[in-house]
Design a protein around this motif. Structure first.
Motif, PDB file in Angstrom:
ATOM      1  N   ILE A 139       0.782  -1.237   0.147  1.00 61.40           N
ATOM      2  CA  ILE A 139      -0.069   0.089   0.005  1.00 61.40           C
ATOM      3  C   ILE A 139       0.897   1.085  -0.006  1.00 61.40           C
ATOM      4  O   ILE A 139       0.668   2.247  -0.878  1.00 61.40           O
ATOM      5  CB  ILE A 139      -0.974  -0.102   1.236  1.00 61.40           C
ATOM      6  CG1 ILE A 139      -1.972  -1.191   0.921  1.00 61.40           C
ATOM      7  CG2 ILE A 139      -1.860   1.411   1.197  1.00 61.40           C
ATOM      8  CD1 ILE A 139      -3.017  -1.293   2.334  1.00 61.40           C
ATOM      9  N   VAL A 140       1.882   1.306   0.873  1.00 60.53           N
ATOM     10  CA  VAL A 140       2.580   2.449   0.964  1.00 60.53           C
ATOM     11  C   VAL A 140       3.513   2.630  -0.143  1.00 60.53           C
ATOM     12  O   VAL A 140       3.476   3.554  -0.684  1.00 60.53           O
ATOM     13  CB  VAL A 140       3.684   2.418   2.231  1.00 60.53           C
ATOM     14  CG1 VAL A 140       4.775   3.465   2.115  1.00 60.53           C
ATOM     15  CG2 VAL A 140       2.963   2.317   3.347  1.00 60.53           C
ATOM     16  N   SER A 141       4.030   1.800  -0.883  1.00 62.16           N
ATOM     17  CA  SER A 141       4.779   1.758  -2.024  1.00 62.16           C
ATOM     18  C   SER A 141       4.004   2.310  -3.196  1.00 62.16           C
ATOM     19  O   SER A 141       4.281   3.237  -4.096  1.00 62.16           O
ATOM     20  CB  SER A 141       5.766   0.486  -2.405  1.00 62.16           C
ATOM     21  OG  SER A 141       4.778  -0.459  -2.600  1.00 62.16           O
ATOM     22  N   ALA A 142       2.762   1.795  -3.405  1.00 59.63           N
ATOM     23  CA  ALA A 142       1.922   2.105  -4.257  1.00 59.63           C
ATOM     24  C   ALA A 142       1.562   3.521  -4.309  1.00 59.63           C
ATOM     25  O   ALA A 142       1.371   4.251  -5.308  1.00 59.63           O
ATOM     26  CB  ALA A 142       0.493   1.299  -4.400  1.00 59.63           C
ATOM     27  N   ILE A 143       0.989   3.859  -3.035  1.00 57.04           N
ATOM     28  CA  ILE A 143       0.761   5.429  -2.798  1.00 57.04           C
ATOM     29  C   ILE A 143       1.945   6.243  -3.240  1.00 57.04           C
ATOM     30  O   ILE A 143       1.739   7.107  -4.028  1.00 57.04           O
ATOM     31  CB  ILE A 143       0.272   5.602  -1.497  1.00 57.04           C
ATOM     32  CG1 ILE A 143      -0.690   4.911  -0.862  1.00 57.04           C
ATOM     33  CG2 ILE A 143       0.214   7.042  -1.079  1.00 57.04           C
ATOM     34  CD1 ILE A 143      -1.467   5.042   0.224  1.00 57.04           C
ATOM     35  N   ILE A 144       3.003   6.352  -2.704  1.00 61.01           N
ATOM     36  CA  ILE A 144       4.098   6.806  -3.065  1.00 61.01           C
ATOM     37  C   ILE A 144       4.554   7.082  -4.576  1.00 61.01           C
ATOM     38  O   ILE A 144       4.783   7.754  -5.105  1.00 61.01           O
ATOM     39  CB  ILE A 144       5.680   6.554  -2.132  1.00 61.01           C
ATOM     40  CG1 ILE A 144       5.063   6.787  -0.690  1.00 61.01           C
ATOM     41  CG2 ILE A 144       6.442   7.494  -2.671  1.00 61.01           C
ATOM     42  CD1 ILE A 144       6.107   6.558   0.184  1.00 61.01           C
ATOM     43  N   PRO A 180      12.820   5.502 -12.831  1.00 56.92           N
ATOM     44  CA  PRO A 180      13.065   5.060 -11.598  1.00 56.92           C
ATOM     45  C   PRO A 180      11.910   4.804 -10.574  1.00 56.92           C
ATOM     46  O   PRO A 180      12.012   4.014  -9.811  1.00 56.92           O
ATOM     47  CB  PRO A 180      13.745   6.533 -10.955  1.00 56.92           C
ATOM     48  CG  PRO A 180      13.609   7.575 -12.101  1.00 56.92           C
ATOM     49  CD  PRO A 180      13.055   7.007 -13.255  1.00 56.92           C
ATOM     50  N   VAL A 181      10.694   5.165 -11.162  1.00 55.84           N
ATOM     51  CA  VAL A 181       9.630   4.670 -10.455  1.00 55.84           C
ATOM     52  C   VAL A 181       9.042   3.616 -10.643  1.00 55.84           C
ATOM     53  O   VAL A 181       8.862   2.655  -9.747  1.00 55.84           O
ATOM     54  CB  VAL A 181       8.287   5.874 -10.788  1.00 55.84           C
ATOM     55  CG1 VAL A 181       6.976   5.325 -10.120  1.00 55.84           C
ATOM     56  CG2 VAL A 181       8.566   7.236 -10.352  1.00 55.84           C
ATOM     57  N   VAL A 182       9.321   3.063 -11.839  1.00 59.78           N
ATOM     58  CA  VAL A 182       9.053   1.883 -12.247  1.00 59.78           C
ATOM     59  C   VAL A 182       9.964   0.765 -11.297  1.00 59.78           C
ATOM     60  O   VAL A 182       9.599  -0.123 -10.916  1.00 59.78           O
ATOM     61  CB  VAL A 182       9.244   1.515 -13.883  1.00 59.78           C
ATOM     62  CG1 VAL A 182       9.039   0.042 -14.070  1.00 59.78           C
ATOM     63  CG2 VAL A 182       8.114   2.186 -14.478  1.00 59.78           C
ATOM     64  N   VAL A 183      11.318   1.024 -11.601  1.00 59.00           N
ATOM     65  CA  VAL A 183      12.345   0.268 -10.912  1.00 59.00           C
ATOM     66  C   VAL A 183      11.934   0.134  -9.252  1.00 59.00           C
ATOM     67  O   VAL A 183      11.597  -0.911  -8.891  1.00 59.00           O
ATOM     68  CB  VAL A 183      13.510   1.051 -11.012  1.00 59.00           C
ATOM     69  CG1 VAL A 183      14.529   0.203 -10.120  1.00 59.00           C
ATOM     70  CG2 VAL A 183      14.131   0.728 -12.482  1.00 59.00           C
ATOM     71  N   GLY A 184      11.900   1.296  -8.544  1.00 58.57           N
ATOM     72  CA  GLY A 184      11.419   1.086  -7.297  1.00 58.57           C
ATOM     73  C   GLY A 184      10.237   0.438  -7.040  1.00 58.57           C
ATOM     74  O   GLY A 184      10.029  -0.380  -5.969  1.00 58.57           O
ATOM     75  N   ALA A 185       9.198   0.831  -7.673  1.00 57.34           N
ATOM     76  CA  ALA A 185       7.704   0.260  -7.499  1.00 57.34           C
ATOM     77  C   ALA A 185       7.887  -1.281  -7.387  1.00 57.34           C
ATOM     78  O   ALA A 185       7.209  -2.083  -6.748  1.00 57.34           O
ATOM     79  CB  ALA A 185       6.808   0.729  -8.091  1.00 57.34           C
ATOM     80  N   ASP A 199      14.996  -5.639  -0.552  1.00 56.14           N
ATOM     81  CA  ASP A 199      14.290  -4.928   0.760  1.00 56.14           C
ATOM     82  C   ASP A 199      13.571  -4.050   0.262  1.00 56.14           C
ATOM     83  O   ASP A 199      13.748  -2.694  -0.111  1.00 56.14           O
ATOM     84  CB  ASP A 199      15.597  -4.282   1.524  1.00 56.14           C
ATOM     85  CG  ASP A 199      15.144  -3.374   2.659  1.00 56.14           C
ATOM     86  OD1 ASP A 199      15.980  -2.835   3.179  1.00 56.14           O
ATOM     87  OD2 ASP A 199      13.926  -3.614   2.963  1.00 56.14           O
ATOM     88  N   GLY A 200      12.059  -4.262   0.311  1.00 49.18           N
ATOM     89  CA  GLY A 200      11.086  -3.533  -0.179  1.00 49.18           C
ATOM     90  C   GLY A 200      11.228  -1.822   0.453  1.00 49.18           C
ATOM     91  O   GLY A 200      11.004  -0.845  -0.264  1.00 49.18           O
ATOM     92  N   LEU A 206      13.587   5.142  -1.960  1.00 51.02           N
ATOM     93  CA  LEU A 206      14.100   5.689  -3.377  1.00 51.02           C
ATOM     94  C   LEU A 206      12.779   6.478  -4.108  1.00 51.02           C
ATOM     95  O   LEU A 206      12.688   7.649  -4.432  1.00 51.02           O
ATOM     96  CB  LEU A 206      14.402   4.760  -4.329  1.00 51.02           C
ATOM     97  CG  LEU A 206      14.680   5.050  -5.780  1.00 51.02           C
ATOM     98  CD1 LEU A 206      15.554   6.190  -5.897  1.00 51.02           C
ATOM     99  CD2 LEU A 206      15.047   4.039  -6.635  1.00 51.02           C
ATOM    100  N   LEU A 207      11.525   5.603  -3.833  1.00 53.51           N
ATOM    101  CA  LEU A 207      10.303   6.150  -4.308  1.00 53.51           C
ATOM    102  C   LEU A 207       9.915   7.490  -3.713  1.00 53.51           C
ATOM    103  O   LEU A 207       9.477   8.535  -4.394  1.00 53.51           O
ATOM    104  CB  LEU A 207       9.170   5.316  -4.216  1.00 53.51           C
ATOM    105  CG  LEU A 207       9.075   3.977  -5.045  1.00 53.51           C
ATOM    106  CD1 LEU A 207       7.906   3.117  -4.441  1.00 53.51           C
ATOM    107  CD2 LEU A 207       9.010   4.474  -6.452  1.00 53.51           C
TER     108      LEU A 207
END
Lengths: 229, 243, 50
Positions: A139-144, A180-185, A199-200, A206-207
């Motif tokens: 959820i957090v990664s998707a939001i950011i 970078p967003v794609v990579v991080g997400a 390590d998510g 990064l995101l």
């Protein structure tokens, strides 16, 4: 000072509500874009000739690529709303600052994308038989990530307008910037779905950097662009 | 400068191929690095110049800076592309693969390449020159800022890379190797400056012609309206207002 | 020399592309400068432009 900030946020919210209301009435997202989202996933399913293992592994990647492709459509939609019937000019004449306009549109885009992501998540869990390991991370990664996409998209949407070639120009301008967003997400999702030994939360870091950076850049540049668009 | 280049390139080749020694791990493939590394450095320099030019354009609205930004981006694109190609060719005998998705440096360079493509695509769109310049500048700034930040942060967060760690800073380079590398660096620098000068000139002339075109049309219109208002005066005395 | 094929390929491509680009730049410069009147061709500093 506080007064001004509140006013700005309130103005932004006005813009968001306007965009969302238009969306709800026209139902473009529900009728056209959401099915398209689903379709992309299905196509990938066919193309990869999948066994479930592969689909689970590639899931995060497919998810974010699809979201990016769909975001392009959503952005073009968001910009088109302003361009119709010289709505843009009337908006500029109103006392709403361009900063509020930016924030408002970005939030609107953000919300639309989140809805699409939820849909896609449901599809992924069913169609690809993925199971979510770490809900919070997802959820957090998707939001950011979506914040990053929304602000960059709002800026680039206007950047590519008015030149008559927007459909083709927007992707080549926007997508590399969002790499970078794609990579991080994707990494974060990989961890969140328990598929990858990454390590998510580091990727979430990064995101966040990217999201903040792009939002700030968007806020700075948006006003400039509106003046002559 | 051109002469310097013409002299310099054969010299570099001689050094790279014949005079400098083999590397331990990768044997002669190291000789590719004598252009690969300097070009990578100057590709970054070129992008930074585009960023600086863009910032100055946004600040001063100066056509000079805008032309600099545009020229540097195009040269940056070529250098960047060559970095990718030479790197890939170098990678094949060394790592036994043409490409490696896990490596940060590779991927960010590829992304940079794509960003430059986007910038130049924006530049080519026919439009009012000022609008185009302003928008391109914004993209230019974003591109330039992007690269160091993303580069650094991704490296920080993900530490594995197949990419050659910088031997330069290690100080382990032998004299002749170091010298050849240095020579390559100098030459690439001169190359960049030479290309910039010529590309700038081309860009400047292009905007001149564009402006000429716009000015020409404007002048024609003025000429037309003065001619027709002159007619109006002679034809109808005081019956019609002269514009 | 080991990997000679790769070496040659790399160098020739790099130098080749740069040379071709440089050549085309010069050609284009000549073509354009014939279209622009002489007095508009020089630039000196950023303060001079319109």
């Amino acid at each position: 000072m506080i007064m001004r900030e509140t006013m700005m946020l309130r103005d932004a919210w006005l813009i968001t509500r306007k965009d969302l209301r238009i969306e709800i009435r026209s139902r473009i997202i529900t009728n056209q874009i959401a099915p398209y989202t689903l379709l992309i996933l299905v196509l990938f399913g066919f193309a990869l000739d999948a066994d479930t293992e592969t689909l689970r592994d590639t899931g995060p990647g497919l998810f974010w690529v699809s979201i990016l492709l769909v975001a392009i459509l959503a952005i073009q939609r968001a910009v088109d709303i302003e361009n119709s019937d010289s709505a843009q000019d009337r908006l500029l004449l109103s006392p709403i600052s361009s900063l509020s306009l930016f924030i408002g549109k970005a939030i609107g885009l953000f919300l639309q994308l989140i809805v699409l992501e939820i849909l896609m998540m449901i599809a992924m869990v069913t169609l690809f038989d993925s199971s979510i390991d770490n809900f919070l991370l997802i959820i957090v990664s998707a939001i950011i990530a979506t914040i990053g996409i929304a602000s960059t998209g709002t800026l680039y949407g206007v950047l590519a307008t008015g030149l008559g070639v927007r459909e083709t120009l927007l992707p080549i301008l926007l997508l590399p910037v969002l790499a970078p967003v794609v990579v991080g997400a994707t990494r974060a999702f990989g961890d969140g779905f328990g598929r990858v030994n990454a390590d998510g939360w580091a990727w979430v870091g990064l995101l966040s950097v990217v999201a903040v950076l792009y939002t700030v850049l968007g806020m700075l540049a948006y006003g400039q662009l509106l003046e002559e668009a | 400068m051109g002469a310097l280049l013409l002299l310099g390139i054969p010299t570099l080749v001689i050094f790279a191929f014949f005079l400098s020694p083999e590397d331990d791990n990768m044997k002669d493939a190291v000789r590719l690095l004598y252009i690969h590394v300097p070009m990578a450095i100057f590709a970054y320099v070129a992008v930074i110049m585009t960023g600086i030019g863009s910032v100055f354009y946004l600040w001063k609205k100066s056509r000079w800076w805008d032309t600099v930004a545009h020229a540097s981006a195009e040269i940056g694109l070529i250098f960047c592309g060559l970095v990718l190609v030479t790197g890939s060719i170098w990678g094949r005998p060394t790592w036994n693969t043409w490409w490696e998705w896990g490596d940060v440096r590779l991927v960010t360079t590829l992304v940079l390449f794509l960003m430059l493509l986007g910038y130049l695509a924006l530049r080519q769109v026919p439009a009012n020159p000022e609008i185009r310049a302003k928008r391109a500048s914004i993209v230019g700034v974003i591109t330039a800022i992007n690269i160091p930040i993303i580069n650094r942060s991704v490296e920080w967060w993900e530490n594995n890379t197949l990419h050659q760690k910088s031997s330069l800073t290690d100080g382990k380079l032998e004299n002749l190797t170091l010298f050849t590398l240095f020579l390559g660096l100098m030459l690439t620098g001169v190359c960049y400056l030479w290309l910039m000068t010529h590309r700038f000139r081309v860009g400047w002339l292009q905007t001149e012609i564009e402006n000429e075109g716009a000015l020409g049309v404007l002048q024609e219109r003025i000429a037309e309206s003065t001619a027709s208002s002159a007619e109006t005066i002679t034809k109808e005395d005081g019956e019609e207002e002269v514009i | 020399m080991s990997h000679l094929g790769y070496l040659l390929a790399g160098w020739i491509i790099a130098v080749g592309i740069l040379t071709i680009y440089a050549w085309r730049l010069i050609q284009k410069g000549k073509a354009l400068s014939s279209q622009v009147p002489e007095h508009r061709q020089r630039w000196m500093s950023s303060s001079q432009d319109t």
